[in-house]
Scaffold this active site. Structure first.
Site, mmCIF file in Angstrom:
data_model
loop_
_atom_site.group_PDB
_atom_site.id
_atom_site.type_symbol
_atom_site.label_atom_id
_atom_site.label_comp_id
_atom_site.label_asym_id
_atom_site.label_seq_id
_atom_site.Cartn_x
_atom_site.Cartn_y
_atom_site.Cartn_z
ATOM 1 N N ASP A 58 4.145 71.588 41.721
ATOM 2 C CA ASP A 58 3.330 72.030 42.859
ATOM 3 C C ASP A 58 3.516 71.073 44.027
ATOM 4 O O ASP A 58 2.687 70.202 44.276
ATOM 5 C CB ASP A 58 1.855 72.094 42.432
ATOM 6 C CG ASP A 58 0.959 72.532 43.582
ATOM 7 O OD1 ASP A 58 1.493 72.985 44.615
ATOM 8 O OD2 ASP A 58 -0.272 72.421 43.438
ATOM 9 N N PHE A 59 4.645 71.244 44.741
ATOM 10 C CA PHE A 59 4.844 70.466 45.968
ATOM 11 C C PHE A 59 4.623 71.349 47.200
ATOM 12 O O PHE A 59 4.896 70.922 48.318
ATOM 13 C CB PHE A 59 6.236 69.829 45.973
ATOM 14 C CG PHE A 59 6.439 68.875 44.825
ATOM 15 C CD1 PHE A 59 5.590 67.789 44.657
ATOM 16 C CD2 PHE A 59 7.448 69.074 43.897
ATOM 17 C CE1 PHE A 59 5.750 66.914 43.584
ATOM 18 C CE2 PHE A 59 7.614 68.204 42.820
ATOM 19 C CZ PHE A 59 6.767 67.124 42.662
ATOM 20 N N LYS A 60 4.195 72.573 46.977
ATOM 21 C CA LYS A 60 3.957 73.525 48.082
ATOM 22 C C LYS A 60 5.017 73.354 49.166
ATOM 23 O O LYS A 60 4.728 73.055 50.326
ATOM 24 C CB LYS A 60 2.543 73.367 48.641
ATOM 25 C CG LYS A 60 1.476 73.691 47.601
ATOM 26 C CD LYS A 60 0.083 73.739 48.185
ATOM 27 C CE LYS A 60 -0.960 73.977 47.112
ATOM 28 N NZ LYS A 60 -1.107 72.858 46.143
ATOM 29 N N ASP A 63 9.558 73.942 54.123
ATOM 30 C CA ASP A 63 10.527 73.381 55.061
ATOM 31 C C ASP A 63 11.587 74.421 55.410
ATOM 32 O O ASP A 63 11.474 75.588 55.049
ATOM 33 C CB ASP A 63 11.144 72.117 54.421
ATOM 34 C CG ASP A 63 11.410 71.035 55.466
ATOM 35 O OD1 ASP A 63 12.037 71.356 56.503
ATOM 36 O OD2 ASP A 63 11.002 69.887 55.243
ATOM 37 N N THR A 67 16.500 72.319 53.324
ATOM 38 C CA THR A 67 15.659 71.281 52.721
ATOM 39 C C THR A 67 14.919 71.841 51.506
ATOM 40 O O THR A 67 14.783 71.164 50.487
ATOM 41 C CB THR A 67 14.676 70.724 53.770
ATOM 42 O OG1 THR A 67 15.428 70.369 54.931
ATOM 43 C CG2 THR A 67 13.940 69.512 53.261
ATOM 44 N N PRO A 168 -5.831 79.405 41.417
ATOM 45 C CA PRO A 168 -6.625 78.180 41.351
ATOM 46 C C PRO A 168 -8.012 78.429 41.948
ATOM 47 O O PRO A 168 -8.248 79.446 42.613
ATOM 48 C CB PRO A 168 -5.844 77.220 42.245
ATOM 49 C CG PRO A 168 -5.188 78.114 43.256
ATOM 50 C CD PRO A 168 -5.048 79.491 42.648
ATOM 51 N N GLY A 171 -13.915 76.887 38.342
ATOM 52 C CA GLY A 171 -14.682 75.693 37.945
ATOM 53 C C GLY A 171 -15.109 74.868 39.143
ATOM 54 O O GLY A 171 -16.008 75.263 39.886
ATOM 55 N N ALA A 177 -13.997 81.887 35.666
ATOM 56 C CA ALA A 177 -12.917 82.358 34.792
ATOM 57 C C ALA A 177 -13.224 83.763 34.293
ATOM 58 O O ALA A 177 -12.358 84.628 34.222
ATOM 59 C CB ALA A 177 -12.738 81.386 33.626
HETATM 60 O O1 O7E Z 1 -10.060 72.403 41.876
HETATM 61 P P1 O7E Z 1 -9.354 71.985 40.656
HETATM 62 O O2 O7E Z 1 -9.584 70.554 40.296
HETATM 63 O O3 O7E Z 1 -9.525 72.924 39.504
HETATM 64 O O4 O7E Z 1 -7.778 71.993 40.994
HETATM 65 C C1 O7E Z 1 -7.149 73.099 41.536
HETATM 66 C C2 O7E Z 1 -5.665 72.850 41.631
HETATM 67 O O5 O7E Z 1 -5.062 73.969 42.249
HETATM 68 C C3 O7E Z 1 -5.276 71.642 42.475
HETATM 69 O O6 O7E Z 1 -4.071 71.121 41.925
HETATM 70 C C4 O7E Z 1 -5.006 72.225 43.838
HETATM 71 O O7 O7E Z 1 -4.065 71.473 44.552
HETATM 72 C C5 O7E Z 1 -4.430 73.582 43.457
HETATM 73 N N1 O7E Z 1 -4.634 74.657 44.442
HETATM 74 C C6 O7E Z 1 -5.870 74.974 44.897
HETATM 75 O O8 O7E Z 1 -6.883 74.405 44.481
HETATM 76 N N2 O7E Z 1 -6.010 75.956 45.847
HETATM 77 C C7 O7E Z 1 -4.962 76.655 46.325
HETATM 78 O O9 O7E Z 1 -5.152 77.531 47.143
HETATM 79 C C8 O7E Z 1 -3.685 76.377 45.833
HETATM 80 C C9 O7E Z 1 -3.550 75.420 44.845
HETATM 81 C C10 O7E Z 1 -2.305 75.329 44.188
HETATM 82 O O10 O7E Z 1 -2.169 74.875 43.083
HETATM 83 O O11 O7E Z 1 -1.277 75.866 44.798
HETATM 84 C C11 O7E Z 1 -0.171 76.054 44.080
HETATM 85 C C12 O7E Z 1 -0.463 76.689 42.759
#
Ligand code: O7E
Length: 211
Positions: A58-60, A63, A67, A168, A171, A177
């Site tokens: 997950d580096f979103k 670019d 790249t 995501p 919680g 869920a």
């Molecule tokens: O809130 P948590 O702790 O349950 O973590 C959620 C994870 O999902 C965290 O790694 C965050 O960076 C990611 N996330 C989001 O919370 N919202 C988003 O819109 C997108 C992500 C994400 O993971 O994007 C790529 C999957």
């Protein structure tokens, strides 16, 4: 299938291995990104791969196409099975990531709409719907859509059909869920598992929503 994906956003190698050891039997995959990789180095991917679960990077990625491809190549060489890219950069950048993933035998997911409140400023509504449509055209494996807004997940599902949705926001961010599990292909859960007093128990409880 609705998978349970642990967002392992701890900051050190030791914490990551400890949580993975406790929770792996209840998980379908592990997602890691900047918090852990900047703390522990990219080699943590190889160590986590030893738990036998697919690893999502997950580096979103956001670019230009060249790249994006270079980043994706590093990711798959490091042992990841999937990469997440932003979609707002446009179809050429997304295609570059998708092609690099598929060349390596992996998957690519495109962020369509984010889960936090600020996403409503730019990354939701019509823009998110356009990104979801573009992700399909670019042959991505699926999209990221917010468990905090089940109505939006329903709308984005209409656009992407049978492509996967990973969600995501369950919680800690308020998403449920129970409400979302039957609409998606992967529940992404972070703090509610790795910060729980008993992470193994928390993972087991979330795993009951798999179907
Ligand atoms: O809130 P948590 O702790 O349950 O973590 C959620 C994870 O999902 C965290 O790694 C965050 O960076 C990611 N996330 C989001 O919370 N919202 C988003 O819109 C997108 C992500 C994400 O993971 O994007 C790529 C999957």
């Amino acid at each position: 299938m609705t998978d349970l994906i642990l967002a392992l956003d701890v900051l050190t190698r030791e914490e990551a291995i400890e949580i993975a050891e406790k929770t792996a039997p209840c998980l379908d995959s592990i997602k890691i990104g900047y918090p852990l990789v900047l703390g522990a180095g990219l080699s943590i991917a190889g160590e986590l791969a030893e738990f036998g679960l697919p690893l999502i990077a997950d580096f979103k990625v956001a670019d230009i196409p060249n790249t994006n491809r270079l980043i994706a190549e590093h990711v798959f060489e490091a042992g990841f099975s999937a990469i997440i890219t932003q979609g707002f950069t446009g179809s050429d950048s997304v295609t570059s990531c998708v092609e690099a993933a598929h060349d390596a035998g992996g998957e690519c997911y495109v962020v369509a709409e984010m889960s936090h409140p600020g996403a409503l400023e730019f990354l939701s509504g019509e823009n998110a719907e356009k990104i979801a449509g573009m992700a399909v055209k670019c042959n991505a494996d699926g999209i990221i859509a917010p468990a905090t807004r089940p109505d939006r997940v329903r709308k984005l599902r209409e656009i992407i059909g049978s492509k996967k949705i990973l969600s995501p926001g369950i919680g800690a961010q308020g998403g449920s869920a129970k409400d979302i599990a039957n609409m998606i292909d992967g529940m992404i859960v972070g703090r509610s598992i790795y910060q729980a007093e008993d992470p193994a128990k928390a993972a087991r409880e979330y795993s009951e929503f798999r179907r």
